[in-house]
Design a protein around this motif. Structure first.
Motif, PDB file in Angstrom:
ATOM      1  N   SER A  83       0.849  -1.187   0.000  1.00 34.70           N
ATOM      2  CA  SER A  83       0.000   0.000   0.000  1.00 34.70           C
ATOM      3  C   SER A  83       0.887   1.240   0.000  1.00 34.70           C
ATOM      4  O   SER A  83       1.314   1.709   1.058  1.00 34.70           O
ATOM      5  CB  SER A  83      -0.918   0.000   1.234  1.00 34.70           C
ATOM      6  N   VAL A  84       1.184   1.757  -1.195  1.00 36.61           N
ATOM      7  CA  VAL A  84       2.070   2.913  -1.315  1.00 36.61           C
ATOM      8  C   VAL A  84       1.322   4.208  -1.597  1.00 36.61           C
ATOM      9  O   VAL A  84       1.927   5.286  -1.634  1.00 36.61           O
ATOM     10  CB  VAL A  84       3.134   2.680  -2.413  1.00 36.61           C
ATOM     11  N   ILE A 171      28.437  -5.789  -4.702  1.00 34.52           N
ATOM     12  CA  ILE A 171      27.784  -6.464  -5.813  1.00 34.52           C
ATOM     13  C   ILE A 171      26.602  -5.633  -6.284  1.00 34.52           C
ATOM     14  O   ILE A 171      25.895  -5.022  -5.469  1.00 34.52           O
ATOM     15  CB  ILE A 171      27.335  -7.889  -5.412  1.00 34.52           C
ATOM     16  N   ASN A 172      26.407  -5.575  -7.590  1.00 34.95           N
ATOM     17  CA  ASN A 172      25.295  -4.840  -8.175  1.00 34.95           C
ATOM     18  C   ASN A 172      24.062  -5.729  -8.263  1.00 34.95           C
ATOM     19  O   ASN A 172      24.161  -6.955  -8.406  1.00 34.95           O
ATOM     20  CB  ASN A 172      25.657  -4.340  -9.570  1.00 34.95           C
ATOM     21  N   GLY A 173      22.901  -5.095  -8.193  1.00 38.64           N
ATOM     22  CA  GLY A 173      21.657  -5.850  -8.295  1.00 38.64           C
ATOM     23  C   GLY A 173      20.575  -5.053  -8.980  1.00 38.64           C
ATOM     24  O   GLY A 173      20.675  -3.827  -9.136  1.00 38.64           O
ATOM     25  N   ASN A 174      19.524  -5.745  -9.412  1.00 37.30           N
ATOM     26  CA  ASN A 174      18.368  -5.123 -10.045  1.00 37.30           C
ATOM     27  C   ASN A 174      17.325  -4.765  -8.986  1.00 37.30           C
ATOM     28  O   ASN A 174      17.093  -5.534  -8.056  1.00 37.30           O
ATOM     29  CB  ASN A 174      17.743  -6.067 -11.066  1.00 37.30           C
ATOM     30  N   LEU A 175      16.696  -3.610  -9.151  1.00 41.02           N
ATOM     31  CA  LEU A 175      15.687  -3.095  -8.227  1.00 41.02           C
ATOM     32  C   LEU A 175      14.318  -3.136  -8.891  1.00 41.02           C
ATOM     33  O   LEU A 175      14.185  -2.775 -10.067  1.00 41.02           O
ATOM     34  CB  LEU A 175      16.037  -1.659  -7.828  1.00 41.02           C
ATOM     35  N   ALA A 176      13.289  -3.567  -8.146  1.00 35.90           N
ATOM     36  CA  ALA A 176      11.922  -3.590  -8.671  1.00 35.90           C
ATOM     37  C   ALA A 176      10.943  -3.379  -7.531  1.00 35.90           C
ATOM     38  O   ALA A 176      11.116  -3.938  -6.441  1.00 35.90           O
ATOM     39  CB  ALA A 176      11.630  -4.914  -9.371  1.00 35.90           C
ATOM     40  N   GLY A 177       9.926  -2.560  -7.771  1.00 37.97           N
ATOM     41  CA  GLY A 177       8.941  -2.328  -6.723  1.00 37.97           C
ATOM     42  C   GLY A 177       7.937  -1.277  -7.131  1.00 37.97           C
ATOM     43  O   GLY A 177       7.631  -1.104  -8.325  1.00 37.97           O
ATOM     44  N   SER A 178       7.414  -0.566  -6.140  1.00 40.66           N
ATOM     45  CA  SER A 178       6.396   0.449  -6.402  1.00 40.66           C
ATOM     46  C   SER A 178       6.555   1.620  -5.446  1.00 40.66           C
ATOM     47  O   SER A 178       7.131   1.499  -4.361  1.00 40.66           O
ATOM     48  CB  SER A 178       4.988  -0.146  -6.293  1.00 40.66           C
ATOM     49  N   ILE A 179       6.013   2.773  -5.867  1.00 33.70           N
ATOM     50  CA  ILE A 179       6.120   4.010  -5.087  1.00 33.70           C
ATOM     51  C   ILE A 179       4.844   4.820  -5.272  1.00 33.70           C
ATOM     52  O   ILE A 179       4.195   4.766  -6.323  1.00 33.70           O
ATOM     53  CB  ILE A 179       7.360   4.827  -5.532  1.00 33.70           C
ATOM     54  N   GLY A 180       4.469   5.562  -4.222  1.00 29.38           N
ATOM     55  CA  GLY A 180       3.301   6.419  -4.296  1.00 29.38           C
ATOM     56  C   GLY A 180       3.412   7.552  -3.301  1.00 29.38           C
ATOM     57  O   GLY A 180       4.471   7.789  -2.714  1.00 29.38           O
ATOM     58  N   ASP A 182       2.309   7.742  -0.365  1.00 29.30           N
ATOM     59  CA  ASP A 182       2.443   7.338   1.029  1.00 29.30           C
ATOM     60  C   ASP A 182       3.717   6.559   1.331  1.00 29.30           C
ATOM     61  O   ASP A 182       4.226   6.615   2.455  1.00 29.30           O
ATOM     62  CB  ASP A 182       1.240   6.473   1.444  1.00 29.30           C
ATOM     63  N   GLY A 183       4.215   5.805   0.362  1.00 34.27           N
ATOM     64  CA  GLY A 183       5.365   4.953   0.663  1.00 34.27           C
ATOM     65  C   GLY A 183       6.057   4.421  -0.563  1.00 34.27           C
ATOM     66  O   GLY A 183       5.654   4.661  -1.699  1.00 34.27           O
ATOM     67  N   VAL A 184       7.116   3.654  -0.305  1.00 33.73           N
ATOM     68  CA  VAL A 184       7.904   3.009  -1.355  1.00 33.73           C
ATOM     69  C   VAL A 184       8.299   1.618  -0.873  1.00 33.73           C
ATOM     70  O   VAL A 184       8.523   1.407   0.326  1.00 33.73           O
ATOM     71  CB  VAL A 184       9.162   3.842  -1.709  1.00 33.73           C
ATOM     72  N   ILE A 185       8.365   0.662  -1.797  1.00 30.48           N
ATOM     73  CA  ILE A 185       8.776  -0.694  -1.460  1.00 30.48           C
ATOM     74  C   ILE A 185       9.478  -1.298  -2.666  1.00 30.48           C
ATOM     75  O   ILE A 185       9.100  -1.023  -3.814  1.00 30.48           O
ATOM     76  CB  ILE A 185       7.555  -1.552  -1.044  1.00 30.48           C
ATOM     77  N   GLY A 186      10.519  -2.076  -2.426  1.00 31.81           N
ATOM     78  CA  GLY A 186      11.224  -2.681  -3.542  1.00 31.81           C
ATOM     79  C   GLY A 186      12.061  -3.870  -3.127  1.00 31.81           C
ATOM     80  O   GLY A 186      12.535  -3.956  -1.990  1.00 31.81           O
ATOM     81  N   THR A 187      12.218  -4.804  -4.056  1.00 36.32           N
ATOM     82  CA  THR A 187      13.149  -5.907  -3.896  1.00 36.32           C
ATOM     83  C   THR A 187      14.391  -5.614  -4.718  1.00 36.32           C
ATOM     84  O   THR A 187      14.359  -4.838  -5.677  1.00 36.32           O
ATOM     85  CB  THR A 187      12.560  -7.234  -4.396  1.00 36.32           C
ATOM     86  N   LEU A 201      13.900  -3.024   0.397  1.00 35.92           N
ATOM     87  CA  LEU A 201      13.789  -1.772   1.127  1.00 35.92           C
ATOM     88  C   LEU A 201      12.311  -1.379   1.172  1.00 35.92           C
ATOM     89  O   LEU A 201      11.533  -1.697   0.262  1.00 35.92           O
ATOM     90  CB  LEU A 201      14.634  -0.675   0.502  1.00 35.92           C
ATOM     91  N   VAL A 202      11.921  -0.692   2.241  1.00 38.06           N
ATOM     92  CA  VAL A 202      10.535  -0.257   2.384  1.00 38.06           C
ATOM     93  C   VAL A 202      10.503   0.935   3.323  1.00 38.06           C
ATOM     94  O   VAL A 202      11.286   1.010   4.278  1.00 38.06           O
ATOM     95  CB  VAL A 202       9.637  -1.405   2.887  1.00 38.06           C
ATOM     96  N   GLY A 203       9.626   1.896   3.034  1.00 40.18           N
ATOM     97  CA  GLY A 203       9.544   3.061   3.898  1.00 40.18           C
ATOM     98  C   GLY A 203       8.359   3.952   3.582  1.00 40.18           C
ATOM     99  O   GLY A 203       7.560   3.675   2.685  1.00 40.18           O
ATOM    100  N   THR A 204       8.261   5.038   4.321  1.00 42.86           N
ATOM    101  CA  THR A 204       7.137   5.962   4.204  1.00 42.86           C
ATOM    102  C   THR A 204       7.613   7.337   3.752  1.00 42.86           C
ATOM    103  O   THR A 204       8.758   7.720   3.931  1.00 42.86           O
ATOM    104  CB  THR A 204       6.438   6.112   5.555  1.00 42.86           C
TER     105      THR A 204
END
Length: 206
Positions: A83-84, A171-180, A182-187, A201-204
């Protein structure tokens, strides 16, 4: 800011008779589904972890050994539907986030065994979102985020940097998730010839 680091030696795991199914690479990372707060992977010597923010969601990850494929595996996924808030199309903002990730480094595979050093790291950081430019960025000594924003979708990359005792590197990695609003979340996840990493990562919004 480093808050916690744990480390453990993985005992040399016996592979499944070095069958034809053993993968060419000793390492792999990926996004996986999550059930009951745990990533849906069946691994030996599993190290599970998660990070969450109330009202936004939870990211779970796992590292461990796939004996049938002869690989060290790192996988992460988002639990349920986060819920972002509604998407932003302009302006800028900051997000206070927590992150956590697992690493297996110094991976070594013979014809019959595979071994490595397993660790995890957790901390916090502020991310700057520029919705006009479509960027999501932030950095500290353990994690650098070079993200992209398209509507409510987050992409881009991260660099995870770890240093403790015998376990150190990046080490480098790929980021994927959603943002709005209210918040942000990603793997995020990544691998090279002797390292695997996955987390989230996840936060408000501030």
């Amino acid at each position: 800011m480093k808050a916690k680091f744990t480390i453990a030696m993985l005992a040399a795991s016996t592979l499944s008779a070095c069958v034809a199914g053993v993968a060419s690479s000793p390492t792999t990372s990926r996004i996986s589904s999550v059930s009951g707060g745990t990533v849906n992977e069946s691994l030996s010597s599993e190290q599970n972890g998660s990070v969450s923010a109330a009202g936004v969601g939870t990211v779970a990850y796992v590292t461990g050994v796939d004996r049938d494929r002869g690989q060290m595996v790192a996988a992460a996924g988002i639990s349920g539907t986060p819920s972002v808030g509604t998407a932003r199309t302009s302006g800028s903002g900051t997000y206070s986030t927590n992150y956590r990730y697992g690493v297996i480094d110094n991976v070594s595979r013979t014809s019959t065994t595979i071994s490595g050093v397993q660790g995890s790291e957790t901390g916090s950081m502020s991310l700057a979102a520029d919705f006009d430019a479509g960027t999501l960025t932030g950095s500290n000594s353990e994690l650098t985020v070079n993200g992209t924003i398209s509507g409510s979708t987050v992409g881009g990359s991260v660099t995870a940097t770890y240093s403790y005792s015998t376990l150190r590197g990046s080490i480098n990695g790929n980021l994927a998730g959603s943002i709005g609003r209210d918040g942000v979340i990603g793997t995020f996840h990544g691998s090279d010839s002797n390292t695997v990493m996955a987390g989230g990562l996840v936060g408000t919004a501030d």
